[in-house]
Design an enzyme around this catalytic site. Sequence first.
Site, PDB file in Angstrom:
ATOM      1  CG  HIS A 228      -7.556   6.950   8.559  1.00  0.00           C
ATOM      2  ND1 HIS A 228      -6.662   7.111   7.531  1.00  0.00           N
ATOM      3  CD2 HIS A 228      -7.074   5.918   9.299  1.00  0.00           C
ATOM      4  CE1 HIS A 228      -5.688   6.232   7.644  1.00  0.00           C
ATOM      5  NE2 HIS A 228      -5.915   5.486   8.707  1.00  0.00           N
TER       6      HIS A 228
ATOM      7  CE  LYS B 295       4.660   1.580  10.020  1.00  0.00           C
ATOM      8  NZ  LYS B 295       3.212   1.792  10.103  1.00  0.00           N
TER       9      LYS B 295
ATOM     10  NE  ARG C 246      -7.799  -1.440   8.291  1.00  0.00           N
ATOM     11  CZ  ARG C 246      -6.632  -0.869   8.072  1.00  0.00           C
ATOM     12  NH1 ARG C 246      -6.432  -0.198   6.981  1.00  0.00           N
ATOM     13  NH2 ARG C 246      -5.659  -0.981   8.947  1.00  0.00           N
TER      14      ARG C 246
HETATM   15  P1  ADP Z   1      -3.216   2.238   8.041  1.00  0.00           P
HETATM   16  O1  ADP Z   1      -3.406   0.896   8.710  1.00  0.00           O
HETATM   17  O2  ADP Z   1      -4.217   2.496   6.962  1.00  0.00           O
HETATM   18  O3  ADP Z   1      -1.811   2.576   7.666  1.00  0.00           O
HETATM   19  P2  ADP Z   1      -3.066   3.928  10.428  1.00  0.00           P
HETATM   20  O4  ADP Z   1      -1.897   3.325  11.074  1.00  0.00           O
HETATM   21  O5  ADP Z   1      -2.991   5.372  10.116  1.00  0.00           O
HETATM   22  O6  ADP Z   1      -3.624   3.273   9.102  1.00  0.00           O
HETATM   23  O7  ADP Z   1      -4.358   3.580  11.278  1.00  0.00           O
HETATM   24  C1  ADP Z   1      -4.900   4.333  12.301  1.00  0.00           C
HETATM   25  C2  ADP Z   1      -6.179   3.674  12.781  1.00  0.00           C
HETATM   26  O8  ADP Z   1      -7.167   3.743  11.764  1.00  0.00           O
HETATM   27  C3  ADP Z   1      -6.068   2.203  13.150  1.00  0.00           C
HETATM   28  O9  ADP Z   1      -6.895   1.979  14.275  1.00  0.00           O
HETATM   29  C4  ADP Z   1      -6.621   1.508  11.929  1.00  0.00           C
HETATM   30  O10 ADP Z   1      -7.152   0.245  12.239  1.00  0.00           O
HETATM   31  C5  ADP Z   1      -7.702   2.465  11.520  1.00  0.00           C
HETATM   32  N1  ADP Z   1      -8.081   2.371  10.115  1.00  0.00           N
HETATM   33  C6  ADP Z   1      -7.274   2.474   9.038  1.00  0.00           C
HETATM   34  N2  ADP Z   1      -7.966   2.319   7.886  1.00  0.00           N
HETATM   35  C7  ADP Z   1      -9.266   2.097   8.252  1.00  0.00           C
HETATM   36  C8  ADP Z   1     -10.476   1.821   7.532  1.00  0.00           C
HETATM   37  N3  ADP Z   1     -10.485   1.723   6.208  1.00  0.00           N
HETATM   38  N4  ADP Z   1     -11.609   1.643   8.254  1.00  0.00           N
HETATM   39  C9  ADP Z   1     -11.570   1.710   9.596  1.00  0.00           C
HETATM   40  N5  ADP Z   1     -10.484   1.943  10.326  1.00  0.00           N
HETATM   41  C10 ADP Z   1      -9.332   2.141   9.676  1.00  0.00           C
END
Ligand code: ADP
Length: 172
Positions: free
Chosen positions: A17, A41, A90
Amino acid sequence: MKQAIYPGSFDPITMGHLNIIMRSSKIFEKIIVAVLRNPQKQPMFTLEERVEMIRHSIEGIPNIEVESFSGLLVKFLEQKKASIIIKGLRAISDFDFEFQMALMNRKLDSEIETIFLMTEDRYAFLSSSKVKEIYLLGGNAKGLVPDYVELCLRKKSGNQPEFLAGQDVEKE
Ligand code: ADP
């Protein structure tokens, strides 16, 4: 002024993130990290804790703000007078979901653009849920989350043993 919204659950924020936040902060004048309050959730961290961990992790970077929101993302964008959503991508598995979300948001408001940033390869398999699972099983994820978050994860999983039987792990 071009500002963009980076929405997510951030339960908790990871280096993946943070990488997206840093990179998008170089493209836009202002980034608002929007933390979702999702009553459906069951997060490991409360909304306040998630916001606080992000604030801690982005200390010193001037053009980033952290806020929380609930309900429709497009409403939040309207409220902020923003029209750009940032998303991290990802694996292929992210694509289908994000594609649907982007099209749906566009349908709700035709002015909205979703911009995708590819993850860095070292974070390609990193997700908040995997990180939580590691801690619930007694491991550590140093280097995959900011140091402060690592501390919070240890505290949370150690102090609250009921998390050992947590739903997050059982679901997978
Ligand atoms: P997660 O899927 O890890 O629970 P979130 O719902 O908080 O994460 O995701 C928020 C945003 O961050 C989404 O657009 C998700 O694709 C992106 N994201 C999560 N982990 C990564 C990562 N390792 N690399 C790039 N983007 C990420």
